[in-house]
Design an enzyme around this catalytic site. Sequence first.
Site, PDB file in Angstrom:
ATOM      1  CE  LYS A 195      20.968  71.858 -25.722  1.00 23.82           C
ATOM      2  NZ  LYS A 195      22.188  71.675 -24.783  1.00 23.82           N
TER       3      LYS A 195
ATOM      4  CG  ASP B  99      22.878  67.614 -20.698  1.00 21.48           C
ATOM      5  OD1 ASP B  99      22.400  67.619 -21.770  1.00 21.48           O
ATOM      6  OD2 ASP B  99      23.338  68.527 -20.157  1.00 21.48           O
TER       7      ASP B  99
ATOM      8  CD  GLN C 172      24.820  73.808 -23.922  1.00 15.18           C
ATOM      9  OE1 GLN C 172      23.701  73.546 -23.445  1.00 15.18           O
ATOM     10  NE2 GLN C 172      25.494  73.594 -24.877  1.00 15.18           N
TER      11      GLN C 172
HETATM   12  N1  GUN Z   1      27.800  71.200 -24.674  1.00 12.22           N
HETATM   13  C1  GUN Z   1      27.679  70.761 -25.983  1.00 12.22           C
HETATM   14  N2  GUN Z   1      26.711  69.474 -26.126  1.00 12.22           N
HETATM   15  C2  GUN Z   1      26.214  69.857 -24.750  1.00 12.22           C
HETATM   16  C3  GUN Z   1      24.955  69.189 -24.464  1.00 12.22           C
HETATM   17  O1  GUN Z   1      24.603  68.020 -25.127  1.00 12.22           O
HETATM   18  N3  GUN Z   1      24.866  68.961 -23.192  1.00 12.22           N
HETATM   19  C4  GUN Z   1      25.344  70.166 -22.454  1.00 12.22           C
HETATM   20  N4  GUN Z   1      24.785  70.545 -21.241  1.00 12.22           N
HETATM   21  N5  GUN Z   1      26.091  70.951 -22.894  1.00 12.22           N
HETATM   22  C5  GUN Z   1      26.663  70.580 -24.073  1.00 12.22           C
END
Ligand code: GUN
Length: 288
Positions: A52, A119, A96
């Site tokens: 990311k 998100d 996350q």
């Molecule tokens: N863990 C797995 N996929 C995601 C996501 O898209 N966002 C976040 N914050 N955590 C995750």
Amino acid sequence: MTLIDGKKTSAEIKAEIAEQVKQMLAEGKKAPHLVAVLVGHDGGSETYVAHKIKSCEEVGFKSTLIRFEDNVTEQEILNTVDKLNNDPDVDGFIVQLPLPKHINEQKIIEAVSPNKDVDGFHPVNLGRLVAGLDTFVSATPSGIVDLLKRYKIETAGKHCVIIGRSNIVGRPLSILMSQKGIDATVTVCHSRTENLKEIVRTADIIVAAIGKPGFVTADMVKEGAAIIDVGTTRVASTETKSGWKLKGDVDFDNVAPKCSFITPVPGGVGPMTICSLLKNTLKAGKMR
Ligand code: GUN
């Protein structure tokens, strides 16, 4: 059979986002700023967050990583969320998941300001999605819809069977797929579904999002169906240096010859999810 190339599609979308960032800068605006909060050292989370941050750099966003050890308290995370909510320099942020067991994930999700929830996990944003209002759509469902559109996979009137009902993938995707303009007829299957095989066999589009490697077998797939594989389970492997590789929810080798379109794992849905996060951050930056 067409192999859906998520890497290529995501590179195209990133180039489009980078162009928009250039325009923002040319107009004297600031580049969008994404903050990622990472707790602990889970291998999967480390990899996702690193991707990311790297993707932000690629498109010209500002990015910041805030790290905590596993023993961080829930209150410390809440304090950080509060600071980010009120920091005018931050357009959007993510915490996350998964978080350590002593932290209530839902409490953290609900503490994030819906305006910065890139998100799309906050109940307000999920509710806006249900109501058909403009919102931040969560990354995986949005990435899947982008893939379907870019590969011109017909959805109107088609039967889309989604296996898995998570708040992050299955449930929001079921809402998107039945929205006006996409117009699929949607069935959501889950661990208590009876006659799952028979239902999946009637699907024109199958989305597998349950985290069980190889779950969708050739006998469950109608000839000519389009298959979207969301699974990313790490399985032991002697073929890789790391000792593991990612395995999808679909028995790819046996299913691929039967279908019209299929996403590989890795290189299918995965790269698209980051694009969706970037798109949401761009949107948040433009809303500033
Ligand atoms: N863990 C797995 N996929 C995601 C996501 O898209 N966002 C976040 N914050 N955590 C995750």
